[in-house]
Design an enzyme around this catalytic site. Structure first.
Site, PDB file in Angstrom:
ATOM      1  CB  SER A 242      28.054   8.324  -0.150  1.00 30.80           C
ATOM      2  OG  SER A 242      28.879   9.368  -0.626  1.00 30.80           O
ATOM      3  CE  LYS A 243      24.678   4.548  -6.227  1.00 29.23           C
ATOM      4  NZ  LYS A 243      25.125   3.187  -6.179  1.00 29.23           N
ATOM      5  NE  ARG A 244      28.262  13.114  -1.638  1.00 28.04           N
ATOM      6  CZ  ARG A 244      28.721  13.288  -0.411  1.00 28.04           C
ATOM      7  NH1 ARG A 244      29.815  13.970  -0.208  1.00 28.04           N
ATOM      8  NH2 ARG A 244      28.072  12.778   0.622  1.00 28.04           N
ATOM      9  N   GLY A 246      33.034   7.618  -5.564  1.00 26.89           N
ATOM     10  CA  GLY A 246      33.412   6.914  -6.794  1.00 26.89           C
ATOM     11  C   GLY A 246      32.834   5.524  -6.909  1.00 26.89           C
TER      12      GLY A 246
END
Ligand code: GLU
Length: 464
Positions: A242-244, A246
């Site tokens: 996911s975006k988490r 990076g």
């Protein structure tokens, strides 16, 4: 057999880092075997496909240095799909389905309630010519479905071995939608067959599509290609990327200042091994060593620390001159146009610490501006303390007479604290804060040397 592989992205989003890994495996395989790497844009879904996404995909592949030998766009091949649909019609392999969306949604809902997987029940598969005529006369819309044959379908997967499906579990899937637009499962087979694709290397999320596609190969008498379904990439928390983790698009990584060499090296290691513990591979070495046998079955964990480590490694392989060129745009975004000599000095100092090019702004922006942004907490702690301010004043005063090379600065500073019965950190922290705005930087005496006497004295002298 001359190898022909393809990367077939749908331009419904920017090129995802997982898509780039699929492209890379295909690319390495093609180049290893002296074969062809084909890029095919799967843009039949006209509502979700966007030109800007196609551009992002091409730009990302070019940035990663993956050059393609042939290029196609499915939207330009509609006539070909119609031609093959006619063949399937004449062979009695397809039928018109008039079920409405509401009807199908209701059936799907019921299956969900009973916790059964949904599968089209074949309601329209036995419509008579008469019934079809009447439905059409009513103006009812239809899709075209493929008639699945009974039996079993086996994928001989080069990564996972034989995967067998009972055809009963495959439903009569849609080949063309009510607006006549052909679906992915249909176009992909026609294209792969007509483009003489020998190996299909793609994400394992496509495994469930493969038996359906194999049915079309059979119905049209096409030669089956080899399949290699590659493991998914998961985030550090073992969940889907996911975006988490990076950023998810290749352009997020290029934008942040990851180098293409590092990104390629990193992606090549995601789910594949190269016969040793070595972690650093150039594109040339990867081409030489890549083999489908080395692809793992288990999911690949996206390890951001490894990417940063590799990137730092490749940054340090660059000459200072190359780095100056690479770093300048990152400074420019912040309105900094550095003086050449100063930038060269800063690069010497910061090269070891850079994990990505964009770090130059955070790590070294203070070299190029007199408007420092101070770390708030540190400012409170040090500059609201009269003892510290008095100490800084004395330090600045004595510093005026010191030669500004890092060795002299260190000798002087050590002597200064000793005289006062203090520890080195008692002066280093507030001085660093005054000079850089932060509590972390490259070695303080090197920073001072690089800033130069005038700037150092000026910054130490700022009213607090
Ligand atoms: N267009 C499909 C996708 O982007 C291609 C899948 C395949 O490689 O067959 O997922």
């Amino acid at each position: 057999m001359s190898v022909r592989v393809r990367f077939a992205p749908s331009p419904t989003g920017n090129l995802h880092i997982g898509g780039a890994r699929t492209a890379l495996f295909n690319y390495l395989f093609a180049r290893h075997h002296g074969g062809k790497f084909i890029l095919r844009i799967e843009d039949t879904d006209t509502t979700r496909s966007k030109k800007e996404y196609e551009e992002n995909i091409l730009q990302s592949l070019k940035w990663l240095r993956m050059d393609w030998d042939e290029f196609y766009r499915q939207s330009e091949r509609m006539g070909i799909y119609s031609e093959y649909l006619e063949k399937l019609k004449s062979a009695g392999k397809v039928y018109k389905c008039f079920c409405t969306k509401a009807e199908l949604d209701e059936k799907r809902r019921k299956c969900d309630l009973m916790k059964r997987p949904y599968k089209y029940d074949g309601k329209c598969s036995g419509l008579s010519a008469e019934e079809i005529k009447n439905l059409e006369a009513e103006g009812r819309e239809h899709v075209i479905r493929f008639r699945i044959e009974p039996g079993t379908t086996v994928i001989n997967d080069l990564v996972r071995g034989a995967i067998s499906f009972d055809n009963k579990d495959l439903d009569d899937f849609v080949l063309t939608r009510s607006d006549g637009v052909p679906t992915y499962n249909f176009c992909v087979v026609i294209d792969d067959a007509l483009m003489d694709i020998t190996h299909i290397i793609r994400g394992e999320d496509h495994i469930s599509n493969t038996p359906r596609q194999l049915q079309i190969y059979k119905a049209l008498g096409f030669k089956e290609p080899f399949f290699a379904h590659i493991p998914l990439i998961i985030g550090a928390d073992k969940a889907k990327m996911s975006k988490r983790d990076g950023g998810v698009a290749v352009t997020d990584y290029s934008g942040a200042g990851y180098l293409p060499e590092a990104t390629v090296n990193f992606l090549a290691l995601l789910g594949c091994s190269y016969g040793s513990d070595e972690q650093v591979y150039s594109l040339t070495a990867l081409i030489e060593k890549f083999s489908v046998e080395h692809i793992n079955k288990s999911p690949a964990v996206f390890d951001m620390n490894k990417l940063e480590w590799l990137n730092g490694f490749y940054i340090r392989q660059k000459t200072d001159g190359e780095l100056a060129g690479l770093l300048t745009p990152y400074l420019a975004v912040k309105g900094i146009t550095p003086d050449k000599t100063k930038l060269a000095a800063v690069i010497k100092l910061e090269k070891e610490r850079l994990k990505k090019l964009g770090d130059i702004v955070e790590n070294a922006g203070f070299f190029f501006t007199d408007h420092l942004e101070y770390d708030k907490d540190a400012y409170e702690k040090f500059f609201k303390n009269s003892g510290v301010l008095a100490l800084l004043g004395e330090y600045e005063h004595e510093l005026r007479h010191i030669a500004f090379d890092k060795a002299s600065l260190e000798v002087f500073t050590r002597g200064f604290v000793e005289k006062k019965g203090l520890k080195l950190k008692d002066i280093v922290h507030p001085v660093r804060l005054a000079l850089t705005g932060k509590l972390v930087s490259a070695g303080l005496f090197e920073v001072m040397e690089t800033l130069g006497k005038d700037v150092v004295l000026y910054r130490l002298n700022q009213p607090r």
